[in-house]
Design an enzyme around this catalytic site. Structure first.
Site, short mmCIF file in Angstrom:
data_model
loop_
_atom_site.label_atom_id
_atom_site.label_comp_id
_atom_site.label_asym_id
_atom_site.label_seq_id
_atom_site.Cartn_x
_atom_site.Cartn_y
_atom_site.Cartn_z
N ASP A 21 12.76 8.69 -6.71
CA ASP A 21 12.37 8.03 -5.45
C ASP A 21 13.17 6.76 -5.24
O ASP A 21 12.62 5.70 -4.94
CB ASP A 21 10.87 7.73 -5.44
CG ASP A 21 10.35 7.46 -4.02
OD1 ASP A 21 11.05 7.83 -3.05
OD2 ASP A 21 9.26 6.87 -3.88
N LYS A 29 -0.49 -3.16 -9.93
CA LYS A 29 -0.49 -1.89 -9.21
C LYS A 29 -1.68 -1.07 -9.68
O LYS A 29 -1.81 -0.75 -10.86
CB LYS A 29 0.81 -1.13 -9.48
CG LYS A 29 0.89 0.22 -8.76
CD LYS A 29 2.22 0.90 -9.05
CE LYS A 29 2.32 2.24 -8.32
NZ LYS A 29 3.61 2.91 -8.57
N ASN A 62 0.85 -1.19 0.00
CA ASN A 62 0.00 0.00 0.00
C ASN A 62 0.88 1.23 0.00
O ASN A 62 1.93 1.25 0.63
CB ASN A 62 -0.89 0.04 1.25
CG ASN A 62 -1.96 -1.03 1.23
OD1 ASN A 62 -2.93 -0.92 0.50
ND2 ASN A 62 -1.76 -2.08 2.02
N VAL A 81 -2.53 0.75 -4.51
CA VAL A 81 -2.38 -0.53 -3.84
C VAL A 81 -1.82 -1.53 -4.84
O VAL A 81 -2.08 -1.45 -6.04
CB VAL A 81 -3.74 -1.02 -3.27
CG1 VAL A 81 -4.75 -1.22 -4.40
CG2 VAL A 81 -3.59 -2.29 -2.47
#
Length: 467
Positions: free
Chosen positions: A179, A85, A64, A69
């Site tokens: 990220d 996803k 999550n 999710v």
């Protein structure tokens, strides 16, 4: 506004430059895109999803995050395990993650197998069907940390080297991940193959175009982002990579800040107070320079409590630098002596198995390497692994068997007296969808991309599965 207030203010922003509103949800240890060998929920209603003639049976939630999710699923016909996803689609925008995933084809990047749209309560959701990988670097690292053992050096080298390859590949296409963190590094522990995942924050950076500075998970956030830069480059990924390397060696985050200003404090405690010149290099528009004068902490002292190879300390010292332009490029990191062990043909995994593929450089990767680095990066015993036609080694010719099939992960090459020079159209192909070496998984050849007109049906079965 003081420098402290400027940095804290960015922690309040709630949208990214996709135009998506960030929401706070419970995040599993594997993050929104990582996978787990076992679903985390004890009970889960199996759902049958049909799209473009393919039937998926969901098995359980495995992740999550703030944008969606991830569920583990099985392709009904082939019994192949995949990860789906599901993210809310803002219909005002094209989904950048889908567009970027369609560009990618690399052994160290999770592959996109399919995509389709579903609707629920008048909301539209994009579903990305992804290659399933059972573990993450985060969980492996935490396992060693909880056992009070260091991650074996061979694994540190393998994980970081493969991460460098994936970053070098996307950077060659102009893509910045934004990220990089252990949770987004999927891992097949049986082969030690690493795959970068979660391109939800990724973006093609265009010079002169502004980008949001509130991006990247805090502990891995480059200092120029903390200083509010909106004209940063792909070097923010390199900083994050350095943080991951340091964390694997230390067993904990190197810069464990609790908020924006605290994150900068943690960085200053190690690197010292940045000079005006360094601040200008990070963000030329930053005007407040009121920081306490703190001397840099020597890197050997930072790692003094750990049995850390000197080469790794040298590598980190060349990555974690304030000036973004001074940081090593990913391909230069791969060529660092810290990874020489991986280039030794005698090196194998601790269990005696061979190392995962490390030298099957795609054409896109090769264009960023250069002849000088190539001599270090590609050992003679691995010359038959690079993708052809090679812009680095134009004398290498593709055998007739490989010309008829581009699905082989290792190109079978031979020396040829006739020189085959790489044409400009070949070397520039990285700007579009690359002709790269596919992941070894047989399922890769079934990869498809659906259109927005997909017909998708969803059925919830009455069977409840216990995990």
């Amino acid at each position: 506004m003081s420098s402290k207030d400027q940095i804290l203010e960015k922690d309040k922003k709630e949208t990214d430059d996709n135009g998506n509103k960030k929401t706070t949800t419970t995040t599993s240890s594997s993050s929104s895109s990582s996978s787990s060998s076992k679903p985390r929920s004890n009970k889960f209603d199996k759902v049958i999803i049909k799209s473009n003639g393919v039937c998926y049976i969901t098995e359980g939630v495995i992740g999550n995050g703030s944008f969606g999710v991830v569920t583990q699923a099985i392709v009904a016909d082939t019994k192949e395990v995949v990860a789906i996803k599901k993210v809310l689609q803002d219909q005002r925008y094209k989904n950048r993650e889908l567009q970027i995933m369609k560009m990618l084809n690399h052994i160290n990047i999770v592959s996109l197998k399919n995509s389709f749209y579903t609707s629920d309560n008048d909301e539209v959701y994009l579903n990305l069907v992804l290659e399933y990988v059972p573990d993450t670097v985060y969980r492996v690292s935490r396992h060693y940390s909880m056992s009070k053992q260091p991650v074996p050096n061979i694994f540190v080298k393998l994980y970081i080297y493969q991460l460098c390859r994936s970053i070098n590949y996307i950077h060659s296409l102009g893509i910045c991940h934004r990220d990089i963190k252990p949770q987004n590094l999927l891992l097949d522990t049986s082969t030690s193959t690493l795959k970068l995942c979660d391109f939800g924050s990724a973006k093609i950076l265009i010079k002169g175009e502004t980008n949001v500075s509130y991006i990247c998970s805090r502990h891995y956030r480059a200092p120029e982002l903390i200083f509010g830069s909106t004209n940063y480059t792909t070097t923010i990924d390199v900083w994050s990579l350095g943080c991951v390397l340091a964390e694997l060696l230390l067993g904990q985050p190197l810069f464990p800040g609790e908020n924006g200003i605290d994150q900068l404090v943690e960085i200053i405690k190690v690197l010292g107070t940045p000079t005006k010149e360094q601040i200008h290099a990070m963000n030329p528009y930053y005007t407040s320079f009121k920081f306490p004068e703190i001397k840099a902490n020597p890197w050997p002292r930072v790692f003094k409590a750990k049995d850390v190879p000197a080469e790794s300390i040298d590598l980190i010292s060349k990555i974690l630098l304030y000036d973004p332009s001074s940081r090593l490029k990913p391909v230069e990191i791969c060529a660092h002596p810290f990874f020489d062990e991986l280039r030794d043909p005698k090196t194998c995994l601790p269990d005696g198995k061979p190392l995962p593929p490390l030298f099957n450089f795609t054409i896109a990767e090769q264009t960023s390497i250069g002849p000088k680095l190539a001599k270090t990066l590609i050992p003679s015993h691995a010359m038959n692994q690079i993708e052809l036609p090679s812009p680095l080694f134009p004398n290498l010719a593709i055998s007739s068997s490989n010309q008829s099939s581009s699905s082989n992960s290792n190109a079978n090459v031979s020396s040829n007296l006739n020189s085959h020079s790489a044409s400009p159209s070949t070397t520039s192909s990285s700007s579009s969808t690359p002709n790269s070496i596919p992941v070894q998984s047989p399922s890769t050849t079934n990869t498809t991309s659906s259109t927005t007109n997909n017909t998708t049906t969803t059925t919830t079965t009455t069977t409840t599965s216990n995990h």
